[in-house]
Design an enzyme around this catalytic site. Structure first.
Site, PDB file in Angstrom:
ATOM      1  N   GLY A  94       0.831  -1.212   0.000  1.00 15.07           N
ATOM      2  CA  GLY A  94       0.000   0.000   0.000  1.00 15.07           C
ATOM      3  C   GLY A  94       0.861   1.255   0.000  1.00 15.07           C
ATOM      4  N   ASP A  95       2.004   1.170   0.655  1.00 14.59           N
ATOM      5  CA  ASP A  95       2.915   2.323   0.674  1.00 14.59           C
ATOM      6  C   ASP A  95       3.540   2.536  -0.708  1.00 14.59           C
ATOM      7  OD1 ASP A  95       2.400   2.587   3.380  1.00 14.59           O
ATOM      8  OD2 ASP A  95       4.017   1.215   3.918  1.00 14.59           O
TER       9      ASP A  95
END
Ligand code: RIB
Length: 326
Positions: free
Chosen positions: A254-255
């Protein structure tokens, strides 16, 4: 916009202590796992590495590190990825630590001891750097006052992209500063109150996006392997198709998504196209272990994004339907 675009990531850095487990332990249970790995992590530092390495942006990291060996590991990882670290702060607290278990399906469970991250402040040096950004990217592993200060330090026209993770309530003045909100379905449901008793998001992502657009001009809701929904006020939301891959470790994916999204927005790429690039980067990241180590090269992201069938379309999921995962 010409050039690579400037991204300043304001956020956390953690040393990730990672153990592969046959399954996540229940409360009160002890289980045996694999060998301990010690990786550079933290949502802010992960996003900075991705914005630079996977997104090609001129990237600075504004975060707080202790005066310890974990800080050396993190600085090296950031700098190896081309991230400027001269606006990071050295503070008298241990570098943040994340305790992570990874199950065979790649899903993780994470507990963070914030340490130095809780001491981050936006001083003159940090504010000057933030003022150079086309996009300021923040998350919620640092104090909310830091997000407020980063928002104030922006130059006119620069975007504040907030990845509202980990999930928490946002005060009105923080909402007011956000230009683009990036959340998964569960975070979106938390922010809108749209979650049922089992913890699942009750509403379709398009419905969640519509509610969030009452507070911010643009929203991206990530749906894991199912892609994402990119929505702007006054326009039809766009469903960006996902990429099917073999999942090894979801940590930091997600980062990577957020870093590449911010890098693309900093170049002036429209939000749905930026979400397509970010989705390709996130898909590549889950095929590799670790957080910062799993951020792919920019050329691989472009190749995968261009290779994908162009199935993106204005969203038309019927009202009331829902889907799991993010
Ligand atoms: O999003 C993944 C990150 O969350 C990990 O690297 C860990 O440090 C926590 O911040």
């Amino acid at each position: 916009m010409n050039g690579p675009g400037r991204v300043v990531v304001v956020g956390s850095a953690n040393v990730d202590l990672v153990v592969d487990v046959p399954r996540h332990p229940a409360g009160g249970e002890t289980i045996l796992g694999g060998d301990l790995r010690r990786n550079p992590g933290g949502k802010g530092a992960n996003q900075a590495v991705a914005a630079s390495r996977s997104g090609g942006a001129d990237t600075s990291f504004v975060g707080a590190l202790g005066r310890d060996e974990a800080a050396t590991l993190l600085r090296r990882s950031l700098e190896d990825a081309g991230v400027r670290t001269d606006a990071a702060q050295d503070v008298d607290a241990p570098t943040g630590t994340a305790l992570i278990t990874v199950a065979p399906d790649g899903e993780n469970a994470i507990v963070v001891a914030p340490g130095a991250n809780a001491h981050l402040e936006v001083g003159d040096r940090q504010a000057e750097r933030i003022a150079t950004a086309d996009v300021v990217l923040a998350q919620l592993e640092v104090p909310l006052d830091v997000v407020r200060a980063a928002s104030r330090a922006r130059r006119p026209g620069a975007l504040l992209v907030l990845n509202a993770a980990p999930s928490r309530e946002l005060p009105d003045d923080v909402w007011a500063g956000v230009d683009v909100l990036v959340v998964n379905e569960h975070e979106a449901a938390d922010l809108t109150g749209g979650r049922d008793a089992s913890g699942d998001a009750r509403q379709a992502p398009e419905q969640l996006a519509a509610v969030l657009l009452e507070r911010v001009p643009a929203v991206v809701i990530t749906l894991g392997g199912e892609g994402s929904v990119a929505a702007r006020r006054g326009a039809e939301p766009v469903r960006v198709s996902g990429v099917r891959v073999d999942v090894v470790d979801t940590t930091g994916a997600g980062d990577t998504y957020c870093g590449v999204l911010a890098a693309a927005l900093a170049r002036g790429v429209p939000i749905a196209d930026a979400a397509r690039l970010a989705g390709a980067a996130g898909a590549l990241a889950v095929t590799r272990p670790g957080a910062q180590q799993s951020a792919p090269a920019a050329a691989d992201v472009l190749a995968l994004a261009e290779d994908r069938p162009s199935a993106d379309r204005p969203s038309s999921r019927p009202a009331g339907t829902s889907r799991k995962g993010s």
